[in-house]
Design an enzyme around this catalytic site. Structure first.
Site, PDB file in Angstrom:
ATOM      1  CB  ALA A   1       7.315   0.205  -0.498  1.00 36.42           C
TER       2      ALA A   1
ATOM      3  CB  VAL B   1       3.284  -1.701   4.177  1.00 39.74           C
ATOM      4  CG1 VAL B   1       2.580  -2.677   3.227  1.00 39.74           C
ATOM      5  CG2 VAL B   1       4.630  -2.263   4.621  1.00 39.74           C
ATOM      6  CE  LYS B   2       0.347   4.458  -2.436  1.00 36.43           C
ATOM      7  NZ  LYS B   2       1.097   5.149  -3.518  1.00 36.43           N
ATOM      8  CG  LEU B   3      -1.701  -2.755   2.827  1.00 35.86           C
ATOM      9  CD1 LEU B   3      -2.362  -3.217   4.121  1.00 35.86           C
ATOM     10  CD2 LEU B   3      -1.020  -3.919   2.127  1.00 35.86           C
TER      11      LEU B   3
END
Length: 216
Positions: free
Chosen positions: A56, A82-84
């Site tokens: 996400a 978590v996508k950065l």
């Protein structure tokens, strides 16, 4: 190599999860927007279906905002990754969040040096975008090869997630070059199982069986 779907469409995820081969899902803000559903309940439902890593992505651009948003996303479900973005602020947020035990997918990777920085910042995986590199007349698979060799030589445990996959051959090549994960649209995933000779062979078998065993 694990196989992921790149989608936020729950119907597609349910269909392919039923095959027994789906290991995870990646999403991004564009995919969530196209689904027409709110982010958090969509991610939660996907996690419940897949029971594996679900990426996400944050929409913040500063490190402090990414860290706060990343914590909120990680709290949705234990399966959330978590996508950065691979920016300076993204690296700062990656280091902070990974130090807290949150798995991070560093996205929009277009060079081996970017992948190295992400790994050093504690990323769980890096996402090189193969198709987009091909689009500018470079070879996306060369990047997978470079990152795989670099990670092996440097003994880095960060996973390579081959993204922006456009066709089944991309999947084969990524697997052969050492990618740990490949994520793809449902259309490409469905193409993996199809071959005209399989269809012809099955048709012939069934026709022969029907001739030898006519129905009364």
């Amino acid at each position: 190599m694990d196989l992921y779907l790149d989608t936020a469409e729950v119907s597609e995820i349910r269909e392919i999860a039923a095959w027994g081969v789906l290991a995870g899902v990646t999403t991004n803000p564009s995919l969530i927007a196209r689904s027409g559903r709110p982010l958090e309940p969509t991610i939660k439902e996907i996690c419940q279906i897949v029971q594996g890593p679900v990426s996400a992505e944050v929409v913040s651009t500063t490190a402090a905002e990414m860290i706060a948003e990343g914590r909120r996303l990680a709290a949705i479900d234990p399966h959330v990754v978590v996508k950065l973005p691979t920016t300076v602020d993204g690296l700062k947020a990656c280091k902070a969040l990974s130090d807290e035990g949150i798995r991070i997918n560093m996205t929009l990777v277009f060079s081996a040096n970017q992948a190295l920085l992400c790994a050093k910042a504690g990323a769980w995986c890096v996402s090189p975008f193969l198709g987009r590199i091909d689009d500018i007349s470079w070879e996306g698979m060369d990047l997978i090869r470079e990152i795989a060799e670099l990670f092996q030589v440097q003994n880095l445990s960060t996973r390579i997630l081959a993204a922006s996959i456009r066709h089944p051959r991309h999947v084969t090549q990524a697997a052969m070059l050492g990618a740990d994960i490949a994520t793809m649209p449902a259309k490409v995933f469905q193409q993996l199982v199809k071959h005209p000779l399989t269809d012809l062979g099955l048709k012939a078998f069934l026709e022969d069986w029907a001739k030898a065993n006519p129905k009364v």
